[in-house]
Design a protein around this motif. Structure first.
Motif, PDB file in Angstrom:
ATOM      1  N   PHE A 120     -76.591 128.964  42.048  1.00  0.00           N
ATOM      2  CA  PHE A 120     -77.436 128.006  41.333  1.00  0.00           C
ATOM      3  C   PHE A 120     -78.796 128.627  41.032  1.00  0.00           C
ATOM      4  O   PHE A 120     -79.131 129.710  41.525  1.00  0.00           O
ATOM      5  CB  PHE A 120     -77.629 126.732  42.168  1.00  0.00           C
ATOM      6  CG  PHE A 120     -78.318 126.964  43.491  1.00  0.00           C
ATOM      7  CD1 PHE A 120     -79.688 126.767  43.615  1.00  0.00           C
ATOM      8  CD2 PHE A 120     -77.603 127.389  44.605  1.00  0.00           C
ATOM      9  CE1 PHE A 120     -80.333 126.988  44.826  1.00  0.00           C
ATOM     10  CE2 PHE A 120     -78.239 127.607  45.820  1.00  0.00           C
ATOM     11  CZ  PHE A 120     -79.610 127.408  45.927  1.00  0.00           C
ATOM     12  N   GLU A 121     -79.570 127.936  40.205  1.00  0.00           N
ATOM     13  CA  GLU A 121     -80.945 128.304  39.918  1.00  0.00           C
ATOM     14  C   GLU A 121     -81.845 127.157  40.332  1.00  0.00           C
ATOM     15  O   GLU A 121     -81.466 125.988  40.214  1.00  0.00           O
ATOM     16  CB  GLU A 121     -81.130 128.601  38.428  1.00  0.00           C
ATOM     17  CG  GLU A 121     -80.354 129.817  37.960  1.00  0.00           C
ATOM     18  CD  GLU A 121     -80.605 130.150  36.502  1.00  0.00           C
ATOM     19  OE1 GLU A 121     -81.703 129.825  35.998  1.00  0.00           O
ATOM     20  OE2 GLU A 121     -79.709 130.741  35.882  1.00  0.00           O
ATOM     21  N   GLY A 132     -97.543 129.012  38.713  1.00  0.00           N
ATOM     22  CA  GLY A 132     -96.472 128.046  38.931  1.00  0.00           C
ATOM     23  C   GLY A 132     -95.254 128.660  39.588  1.00  0.00           C
ATOM     24  O   GLY A 132     -95.234 129.851  39.911  1.00  0.00           O
ATOM     25  N   PRO A 133     -94.226 127.834  39.794  1.00  0.00           N
ATOM     26  CA  PRO A 133     -93.039 128.321  40.500  1.00  0.00           C
ATOM     27  C   PRO A 133     -92.291 129.403  39.725  1.00  0.00           C
ATOM     28  O   PRO A 133     -92.410 129.495  38.506  1.00  0.00           O
ATOM     29  CB  PRO A 133     -92.160 127.075  40.663  1.00  0.00           C
ATOM     30  CG  PRO A 133     -92.726 126.033  39.774  1.00  0.00           C
ATOM     31  CD  PRO A 133     -94.113 126.428  39.406  1.00  0.00           C
ATOM     32  N   VAL A 134     -91.555 130.213  40.459  1.00  0.00           N
ATOM     33  CA  VAL A 134     -90.664 131.194  39.843  1.00  0.00           C
ATOM     34  C   VAL A 134     -89.266 130.591  39.799  1.00  0.00           C
ATOM     35  O   VAL A 134     -88.936 129.700  40.578  1.00  0.00           O
ATOM     36  CB  VAL A 134     -90.642 132.544  40.606  1.00  0.00           C
ATOM     37  CG1 VAL A 134     -92.017 133.175  40.630  1.00  0.00           C
ATOM     38  CG2 VAL A 134     -90.095 132.380  42.006  1.00  0.00           C
ATOM     39  N   GLU A 135     -88.461 131.078  38.871  1.00  0.00           N
ATOM     40  CA  GLU A 135     -87.074 130.625  38.781  1.00  0.00           C
ATOM     41  C   GLU A 135     -86.254 131.463  39.754  1.00  0.00           C
ATOM     42  O   GLU A 135     -86.149 132.673  39.602  1.00  0.00           O
ATOM     43  CB  GLU A 135     -86.544 130.774  37.356  1.00  0.00           C
ATOM     44  CG  GLU A 135     -85.222 130.077  37.114  1.00  0.00           C
ATOM     45  CD  GLU A 135     -85.304 128.562  37.245  1.00  0.00           C
ATOM     46  OE1 GLU A 135     -84.258 127.942  37.490  1.00  0.00           O
ATOM     47  OE2 GLU A 135     -86.395 127.980  37.120  1.00  0.00           O
ATOM     48  N   GLY A 136     -85.717 130.817  40.754  1.00  0.00           N
ATOM     49  CA  GLY A 136     -84.901 131.517  41.743  1.00  0.00           C
ATOM     50  C   GLY A 136     -83.430 131.456  41.348  1.00  0.00           C
ATOM     51  O   GLY A 136     -82.878 130.375  41.172  1.00  0.00           O
ATOM     52  N   VAL A 137     -82.815 132.620  41.174  1.00  0.00           N
ATOM     53  CA  VAL A 137     -81.383 132.700  40.893  1.00  0.00           C
ATOM     54  C   VAL A 137     -80.698 133.043  42.221  1.00  0.00           C
ATOM     55  O   VAL A 137     -80.879 134.141  42.748  1.00  0.00           O
ATOM     56  CB  VAL A 137     -81.074 133.761  39.816  1.00  0.00           C
ATOM     57  CG1 VAL A 137     -79.574 133.872  39.586  1.00  0.00           C
ATOM     58  CG2 VAL A 137     -81.803 133.439  38.520  1.00  0.00           C
ATOM     59  N   PHE A 138     -79.941 132.089  42.745  1.00  0.00           N
ATOM     60  CA  PHE A 138     -79.297 132.233  44.046  1.00  0.00           C
ATOM     61  C   PHE A 138     -77.806 132.479  43.834  1.00  0.00           C
ATOM     62  O   PHE A 138     -77.086 131.582  43.387  1.00  0.00           O
ATOM     63  CB  PHE A 138     -79.489 130.972  44.882  1.00  0.00           C
ATOM     64  CG  PHE A 138     -80.918 130.715  45.300  1.00  0.00           C
ATOM     65  CD1 PHE A 138     -81.356 131.077  46.570  1.00  0.00           C
ATOM     66  CD2 PHE A 138     -81.818 130.103  44.434  1.00  0.00           C
ATOM     67  CE1 PHE A 138     -82.663 130.826  46.966  1.00  0.00           C
ATOM     68  CE2 PHE A 138     -83.126 129.844  44.820  1.00  0.00           C
ATOM     69  CZ  PHE A 138     -83.551 130.212  46.089  1.00  0.00           C
TER      70      PHE A 138
END
Length: 196
Positions: A120-121, A132-138
């Motif tokens: 998920f992201e 601001g937040p970073v996009e986390g690619v899990f």
């Protein structure tokens, strides 16, 4: 100040994406496959991939001990996903024969967020990253189960630690190299510059 030379451990995993991200933040980026190449870099990224395969290949190519020695000697290092596992001093659920480079006093759980189809992201607030937040690619991502006193938690997601720093070592459970947002790589390059 000269441009830092940052290697990406190129045994297995998403090497190309890290090379592109590092180049975008004004580092000289190069793949590292042999022990002698470790002497030519100012910092190292250990990419995502498959941590058991990475461990096996590091041993096969004679890289594991030289990597441990350089990290112990203070080489700035950044691990993403499988790289986070590789930088852990201990794995909660290792595969048979699996080893780590170490360098961060933490215990990690492999595949903690689930299997490939549960990837998920998510937006992640990361201490030290402005804008601001970073996009986390899990992707089959680990999480940090516990940390030692010297480890700083930089981010949590859903109640679990997903980004840490200890001295010159940085690690994230997620893959910022897959998003086009190079702020985390810029943060690491600043760490490398500060260490020189």
């Amino acid at each position: 100040m000269t441009t830092p030379v940052i290697g990406v451990l190129a045994l297995q995993g998403d090497v190309r994406e890290h090379l592109i991200a590092l180049a975008a933040v004004d580092a000289v980026a190069r793949p590292v496959r042999r022990p002698e190449e470790l002497a030519e870099i100012d910092g190292l990224v250990v990419p995502g991939g498959e941590s058991t395969t990475m461990s096996r290949l590091a041993n096969l190519f004679g890289m594991m001990e030289p990597l441990r020695e350089r990290v112990r000697a203070g080489l700035p290092v950044y691990g993403t996903c499988a790289g986070l596992i590789m930088l852990a001093d201990k794995i909660l659920d290792p595969r048979s024969g699996q080893e780590t480079i170490g360098g961060i006093d933490m215990i990690v759980r492999r595949n903690a967020f689930g299997r490939q189809n549960e990837s998920f992201e998510a937006a992640v607030e990361l201490t030290g990253i402005e804008g601001g937040p970073v996009e986390g690619v899990f992707i089959r991502a680990p999480w940090v189960e516990s940390i030692g006193a010297e480890v700083e938690v930089l981010a949590e997601y859903d109640g679990h630690v997903v980004a840490v720093r200890q001295g010159r070592a940085l690690a994230t459970s997620f893959h910022p190299e897959l998003t086009g947002d190079h702020r985390v790589h810029g943060f690491f390059v600043d760490m490398v510059r500060a260490a020189r």
